[in-house]
Design a protein around this motif. Structure first.
Motif, short mmCIF file in Angstrom:
data_model
loop_
_atom_site.label_atom_id
_atom_site.label_comp_id
_atom_site.label_asym_id
_atom_site.label_seq_id
_atom_site.Cartn_x
_atom_site.Cartn_y
_atom_site.Cartn_z
N MET A 90 36.06 57.68 39.28
CA MET A 90 37.19 58.05 38.80
C MET A 90 38.29 57.52 39.83
O MET A 90 38.20 57.02 40.76
CB MET A 90 37.33 59.67 39.13
CG MET A 90 36.63 60.59 38.31
SD MET A 90 36.78 62.27 39.01
CE MET A 90 35.35 62.46 40.01
N PRO A 91 39.19 57.16 38.81
CA PRO A 91 40.38 56.24 39.75
C PRO A 91 40.88 57.22 40.53
O PRO A 91 41.39 58.36 40.52
CB PRO A 91 41.24 56.13 38.30
CG PRO A 91 41.00 56.81 37.34
CD PRO A 91 39.69 57.35 37.40
N VAL A 92 41.68 56.63 41.63
CA VAL A 92 42.36 57.25 42.69
C VAL A 92 43.87 57.13 42.14
O VAL A 92 44.20 55.81 42.13
CB VAL A 92 42.11 56.76 44.14
CG1 VAL A 92 42.96 57.34 44.93
CG2 VAL A 92 40.71 56.91 44.23
N GLU A 93 44.42 57.96 41.83
CA GLU A 93 45.98 58.12 41.41
C GLU A 93 46.92 58.28 42.45
O GLU A 93 46.61 59.22 43.37
CB GLU A 93 46.13 58.65 40.22
CG GLU A 93 45.23 58.07 39.03
CD GLU A 93 45.52 58.83 37.87
OE1 GLU A 93 46.46 59.60 37.71
OE2 GLU A 93 44.70 58.88 37.11
#
Length: 138
Positions: free
Chosen positions: A135-138
């Motif tokens: 999952m991308p880290v936003e």
């Protein structure tokens, strides 16, 4: 006849030309985690092992492994696999890796990758134990 060899760090440069293309492809499937130069660096520094499948004229494939220890079991991790004519060298490579794993007190060999790899190793008893996701880290 296919031969399998562990390439010691001091000999990596002498075989790298035969495996670099395979590692280029493997690095693509790391999704930005590794570049080919990174793979080469970890086999040169001895933190990973480079194995090749070859005959007198050609390198058919390469596998990069790492010995690791979880709290309850030692493992041999197959980080990168690449090559051509895999049916020609898969079994001898796995037999050699199993022997190496035993010699290093590893109870299992593990790997991660695209779902197609599970089918390739199914005959050797490989079981899919889960999935890998990010999952991308936003």
């Amino acid at each position: 006849m296919i031969k399998i060899s562990l390439i010691l760090p001091e000999y990596v440069e002498s075989v790298w030309g035969g495996v670099e293309g395979y590692m280029d492809k493997a690095a693509e499937y790391s999704y930005g985690r590794y570049k080919t130069a990174d793979i080469k660096a970890v086999v040169l520094d001895g933190s990973r092992q480079l194995w090749i499948a070859y005959d007198d004229d050609w390198v058919y494939g390469a596998v990069v492994t790492q010995v690791a220890t979880y709290p309850q079991i030692g493992v041999l991790i197959m980080h990168f696999i690449g090559g051509v004519e895999g049916l020609k060298w898969k079994t001898p490579m796995l037999l050699m890796l199993q022997k190496f794993a035993r010699d290093c007190n590893c109870g299992i060999i593990e790997s991660y990758g695209r779902s197609g790899w599970a089918k390739i190793f199914e005959a050797e008893g490989a079981k899919t134990r889960g999935i890998f996701f990010e999952m991308p880290v936003e």
